[in-house]
Design a protein around this motif. Structure first.
Motif, PDB file in Angstrom:
ATOM      1  N   UNK A  49       0.832  -1.204   0.000  1.00 44.75           N
ATOM      2  CA  UNK A  49       0.000   0.000   0.000  1.00 44.75           C
ATOM      3  C   UNK A  49       0.870   1.258   0.000  1.00 44.75           C
ATOM      4  N   UNK A  50       1.951   1.242   0.789  1.00 41.68           N
ATOM      5  CA  UNK A  50       2.856   2.400   0.827  1.00 41.68           C
ATOM      6  C   UNK A  50       3.515   2.624  -0.524  1.00 41.68           C
ATOM      7  N   UNK A  51       3.951   1.568  -1.160  1.00 44.66           N
ATOM      8  CA  UNK A  51       4.560   1.690  -2.481  1.00 44.66           C
ATOM      9  C   UNK A  51       3.561   2.219  -3.498  1.00 44.66           C
ATOM     10  N   UNK A  52       2.290   1.785  -3.331  1.00 45.74           N
ATOM     11  CA  UNK A  52       1.265   2.244  -4.265  1.00 45.74           C
ATOM     12  C   UNK A  52       1.007   3.745  -4.092  1.00 45.74           C
ATOM     13  N   UNK A  56       5.514   4.057  -6.840  1.00 45.49           N
ATOM     14  CA  UNK A  56       6.790   3.497  -7.279  1.00 45.49           C
ATOM     15  C   UNK A  56       6.594   2.663  -8.543  1.00 45.49           C
ATOM     16  N   UNK A  57       7.704   2.510  -9.261  1.00 49.90           N
ATOM     17  CA  UNK A  57       7.638   1.779 -10.532  1.00 49.90           C
ATOM     18  C   UNK A  57       7.288   0.303 -10.294  1.00 49.90           C
ATOM     19  N   UNK A  58       6.325  -0.196 -11.036  1.00 44.55           N
ATOM     20  CA  UNK A  58       5.925  -1.597 -10.953  1.00 44.55           C
ATOM     21  C   UNK A  58       4.900  -1.896  -9.884  1.00 44.55           C
ATOM     22  N   UNK A  59       4.438  -0.833  -9.163  1.00 45.28           N
ATOM     23  CA  UNK A  59       3.492  -1.089  -8.064  1.00 45.28           C
ATOM     24  C   UNK A  59       2.152  -1.573  -8.586  1.00 45.28           C
ATOM     25  N   UNK A  60       1.670  -0.976  -9.683  1.00 46.27           N
ATOM     26  CA  UNK A  60       0.374  -1.403 -10.228  1.00 46.27           C
ATOM     27  C   UNK A  60       0.420  -2.856 -10.698  1.00 46.27           C
ATOM     28  N   UNK A  61       1.514  -3.203 -11.357  1.00 47.88           N
ATOM     29  CA  UNK A  61       1.651  -4.602 -11.786  1.00 47.88           C
ATOM     30  C   UNK A  61       1.698  -5.552 -10.592  1.00 47.88           C
ATOM     31  N   UNK A  62       2.437  -5.123  -9.559  1.00 44.43           N
ATOM     32  CA  UNK A  62       2.514  -5.952  -8.352  1.00 44.43           C
ATOM     33  C   UNK A  62       1.142  -6.097  -7.695  1.00 44.43           C
ATOM     34  N   UNK A  63       0.372  -5.003  -7.666  1.00 40.36           N
ATOM     35  CA  UNK A  63      -0.967  -5.056  -7.068  1.00 40.36           C
ATOM     36  C   UNK A  63      -1.873  -6.019  -7.842  1.00 40.36           C
TER      37      UNK A  63
END
Length: 282
Positions: A49-52, A56-63
């Motif tokens: 959640x903090x990264x989102x 940060x780069x790649x956060x949406x893909x990680x989510x």
């Protein structure tokens, strides 16, 4: 860690004593493991959640991957969990079938009735022998007791005072120099109620053919009728009979008693066993 918990659970299910002694600890360990896993998941989600928020780069893909794998794991896992909980609960309940419990109760009652009938027969024999001894002079008592031994090799007979002093005895084997004496409490009950009847399980009998075999004996104490022939300076006398039950019947009765006791112990721990299985599954 989960493998260790499963091993402890399997060990506890096989060992009732171990399960009773360590049930709170096993339940606490399972709860701590579940809490630790939940905390770990919460920390990982918080980190995501903090990264989102910081984009940060790649956060949406990680989510998206987290949501995808969560759906792939949670939905089938939920179905398997519900089915497994039902299976565990019904399996444990099936261990305690009503028909099995009824059969065990009937077997225990049947064995108890057989022993009670044998004890009643021995008491009737003691009453009859007491009446006969009261009509005979002291010199003939040992002869009467010896005649009784000829009819039953597994029977010890003795005439005692209220203090436990032996007046006459018969039926002793080569391994016994003295008859198996009753305790003062037994004699006291015979004085107060005019009889003493009991079944006794003994593990230290030298006549037992096997080291770990339990011997079952029937003990009866009745007073001799008071008259000039049986009274000894005003001191009442008692007839003491000790009969050894057939080893086959004793083994069967002991096996049934042990099985019934173990079944009752497991039945009491049934709810605890269900809880710990469900918590471990969770």
């Amino acid at each position: 860690m989960m493998g260790v918990l499963l091993f402890l659970l399997a060990s506890a299910a096989e060992n009732t004593t171990f399960f009773e002694q360590h049930y709170p600890g096993l339940l606490a360990i399972n709860l701590l493991a579940a809490a630790a896993l939940l905390i770990l998941v919460a920390l990982m989600l918080r980190r995501l959640y903090r990264h989102h928020r910081r984009k940060r780069f790649g956060t949406r893909l990680m989510t998206r991957l987290v949501l995808l794998f969560s759906l792939m794991g949670v939905l089938p896992g939920t179905v398997i969990y519900i089915v497994s909980v039902q299976f565990v609960s019904r399996s444990i309940e099936s261990w305690f079938d009503v028909h099995v419990e009824t059969a065990l109760d009937a077997g225990v009652k049947l064995g108890r009735d057989i022993l009670e009938n044998a004890l009643s027969d021995l008491h009737a024999q003691a009453e009859q022998l007491s009446a006969e001894l009261s009509m005979r002079p002291p010199a003939e008592r040992l002869l009467i007791l010896s005649r009784l031994q000829n009819t039953s090799k597994k029977l010890e007979a003795s005439i005692l005072t209220r203090n436990g002093r032996i007046i006459a005895a018969s039926g002793l084997s080569g391994q016994h120099l003295l008859p198996s004496m009753p305790t003062p409490a037994m004699l006291r009950q015979a004085i107060e109620t005019s009889r003493y009847l009991a079944t006794e399980w003994r593990d230290d009998d030298p006549e037992t053919p096997h080291a770990n075999e339990t011997t079952l004996k029937l003990r009866v104490i009745v007073p001799l009728s008071e008259n000039s022939l049986t009274a000894r300076k005003g001191e009442p006398l008692f007839l003491h009979l000790l009969q050894t039950v057939s080893p086959t019947l004793a083994r069967d009765a002991e096996a049934l008693r042990a099985a019934y006791s173990e079944y009752q112990v497991r039945s009491v721990s049934r709810s605890g066993l269900q809880k710990i299985y469900i918590v471990t599954l969770t």
